[in-house]
Scaffold this motif. Structure first.
Motif, PDB file in Angstrom:
ATOM      1  N   GLY A  46       0.952  -1.315  -0.069  1.00  0.00           N
ATOM      2  CA  GLY A  46       0.039  -0.078   0.095  1.00  0.00           C
ATOM      3  C   GLY A  46       0.770   1.252   0.148  1.00  0.00           C
ATOM      4  N   GLU A  47       0.170   2.355   0.291  1.00  0.00           N
ATOM      5  CA  GLU A  47       0.823   3.751   0.236  1.00  0.00           C
ATOM      6  C   GLU A  47       1.684   4.106   1.595  1.00  0.00           C
ATOM      7  OE1 GLU A  47      -2.049   5.772  -1.815  1.00  0.00           O
ATOM      8  OE2 GLU A  47      -2.353   7.049  -0.347  1.00  0.00           O
ATOM      9  N   ALA A  48       0.779   4.127   2.697  1.00  0.00           N
ATOM     10  CA  ALA A  48       1.196   4.555   3.758  1.00  0.00           C
ATOM     11  C   ALA A  48       0.192   4.393   4.931  1.00  0.00           C
ATOM     12  CB  ALA A  48       1.737   6.126   3.748  1.00  0.00           C
ATOM     13  N   PRO A  49       0.809   4.335   6.211  1.00  0.00           N
ATOM     14  CA  PRO A  49      -0.232   4.263   7.241  1.00  0.00           C
ATOM     15  C   PRO A  49      -1.149   5.347   7.432  1.00  0.00           C
ATOM     16  CG  PRO A  49       1.833   3.864   8.017  1.00  0.00           C
ATOM     17  CD  PRO A  49       2.326   4.266   6.798  1.00  0.00           C
ATOM     18  N   GLY A  50      -2.297   5.173   7.862  1.00  0.00           N
ATOM     19  CA  GLY A  50      -3.191   6.177   8.270  1.00  0.00           C
ATOM     20  C   GLY A  50      -3.468   6.111   9.703  1.00  0.00           C
ATOM     21  N   GLU A  53      -3.946   2.663  11.409  1.00  0.00           N
ATOM     22  CA  GLU A  53      -2.650   1.855  11.352  1.00  0.00           C
ATOM     23  C   GLU A  53      -1.600   2.259  12.211  1.00  0.00           C
ATOM     24  OE1 GLU A  53      -4.400   3.180   8.622  1.00  0.00           O
ATOM     25  OE2 GLU A  53      -5.252   1.326   7.872  1.00  0.00           O
ATOM     26  N   PRO A  59      -0.839  -2.769   9.200  1.00  0.00           N
ATOM     27  CA  PRO A  59      -1.082  -1.986   8.049  1.00  0.00           C
ATOM     28  C   PRO A  59      -2.626  -2.395   7.734  1.00  0.00           C
ATOM     29  CG  PRO A  59       0.204  -4.115   7.581  1.00  0.00           C
ATOM     30  CD  PRO A  59      -0.062  -4.010   8.970  1.00  0.00           C
ATOM     31  N   PHE A  60      -3.278  -1.442   7.094  1.00  0.00           N
ATOM     32  CA  PHE A  60      -4.590  -1.822   6.608  1.00  0.00           C
ATOM     33  C   PHE A  60      -5.568  -2.262   7.529  1.00  0.00           C
ATOM     34  CE2 PHE A  60      -2.429  -1.286   2.530  1.00  0.00           C
ATOM     35  CZ  PHE A  60      -3.208  -0.426   1.691  1.00  0.00           C
ATOM     36  N   SER A  64     -10.016   0.978   4.334  1.00  0.00           N
ATOM     37  CA  SER A  64      -9.332   0.181   3.247  1.00  0.00           C
ATOM     38  C   SER A  64      -9.118  -1.022   3.635  1.00  0.00           C
ATOM     39  CB  SER A  64      -7.902   0.940   3.070  1.00  0.00           C
ATOM     40  OG  SER A  64      -8.139   2.372   2.804  1.00  0.00           O
ATOM     41  N   ASN A  86       3.338  -1.570   3.178  1.00  0.00           N
ATOM     42  CA  ASN A  86       3.431   0.052   2.581  1.00  0.00           C
ATOM     43  C   ASN A  86       4.710   0.417   2.006  1.00  0.00           C
ATOM     44  OD1 ASN A  86       0.444   0.697   2.945  1.00  0.00           O
ATOM     45  ND2 ASN A  86       1.120   0.643   5.135  1.00  0.00           N
ATOM     46  N   HIS A 174      -6.036   1.588  -5.292  1.00  0.00           N
ATOM     47  CA  HIS A 174      -5.946   1.586  -3.801  1.00  0.00           C
ATOM     48  C   HIS A 174      -7.514   1.122  -3.486  1.00  0.00           C
ATOM     49  CE1 HIS A 174      -5.670   2.787   0.173  1.00  0.00           C
ATOM     50  NE2 HIS A 174      -4.364   2.461  -0.072  1.00  0.00           N
TER      51      HIS A 174
HETATM   52  N1  URA Z   1      -4.013   2.944   3.212  1.00  0.00           N
HETATM   53  C1  URA Z   1      -2.651   2.290   2.969  1.00  0.00           C
HETATM   54  O1  URA Z   1      -2.070   2.689   1.792  1.00  0.00           O
HETATM   55  N2  URA Z   1      -1.963   1.705   3.602  1.00  0.00           N
HETATM   56  C2  URA Z   1      -2.571   1.343   5.007  1.00  0.00           C
HETATM   57  O2  URA Z   1      -1.771   0.682   5.592  1.00  0.00           O
HETATM   58  C3  URA Z   1      -3.860   1.815   5.185  1.00  0.00           C
HETATM   59  C4  URA Z   1      -4.350   2.666   4.542  1.00  0.00           C
END
Ligand code: URA
Length: 199
Positions: A46-50, A53, A59-60, A64, A86, A174
């Motif tokens: 994925g891209e990055a933690p929100g 997370e 993650p995730f 999402s 991510n 995504h």
């Molecule tokens: N979106 C992401 O790309 N990664 C996460 O871990 C959570 C949401």
């Protein structure tokens, strides 16, 4: 398997002990390194933690994540079968998109993580992780199309010793994009099912 776990633990420590990385994300609570089966055939990026997370260090796990879990269950997989991470492993301030500089800072660590797990298939979620491996083309054009990625494109010293350098990659939208744009839901479902063809 134990060798992989040891290598992942060592890599995690390298990130935690990297002062430049932690200083670049002053508002992050936790490192979200990634989780799942170190012997997984499929590795999601994925891209990055929100926010969720960041708090749980997993993650995730937010909205999402629910979409990802549902899609996994529809192809009879669950989180224990796969590995999820991510590109950027600390939460960018205010949930903004990660910058190119932030992605580049984490790229050697992501590549090292991939070389430890050696999955049969990489699945990028969204344009940010896709663009780390595929340098031209948009996600609208490339989603659901398998690509062979030769890691020789990366100039990392440790890659010279890697026995496996070419990985199959399936770019997906995504999962959050399917919330904001319902038209993408059908593409997401169709693309996701293709995973089974490659693992
Ligand atoms: N979106 C992401 O790309 N990664 C996460 O871990 C959570 C949401």
């Amino acid at each position: 398997m134990n060798q992989k776990i040891d290598s992942l633990i060592a890599l995690r420590h390298k990130i935690i002990n990297n002062d430049k990385l932690s200083a670049s994300f002053p508002s992050a609570t936790n490192l979200v390194f990634g989780e799942g089966n170190p012997d997984a055939k499929v590795l999601f990026i994925g891209e990055a933690p929100g926010k969720n997370e960041d708090l749980k260090a997993e993650p995730f796990v937010g909205a999402s994540g629910k979409i990802l879990d549902k899609a996994l269950s529809e192809i009879n997989l669950d989180r224990k079968d796969v590995y999820i991470t991510n590109i950027v492993k600390y939460r960018p301030e205010d949930n903004r998109d990660p910058s190119d500089e932030e992605k580049n800072m984490f790229l050697p660590f992501l590549v090292a993580q991939i070389l430890i797990i050696k999955p049969s298939l990489l699945v990028t979620l969204g344009r940010h992780s896709m663009s780390c491996f595929i340098k031209s083309g948009t996600i609208n054009a490339l989603h659901g199309r398998l690509a062979d990625i030769d890691f020789s494109i990366f100039d990392f010293e440790f890659l010279t010793k890697a026995p496996k350098k070419v990985f199959k990659l399936l770019p997906l939208f995504h999962p959050a994009a399917t919330i904001y744009n319902r038209n993408l839901k059908e593409a997401w479902d169709n693309d996701f099912k293709k995973i089974l063809n490659y693992i």
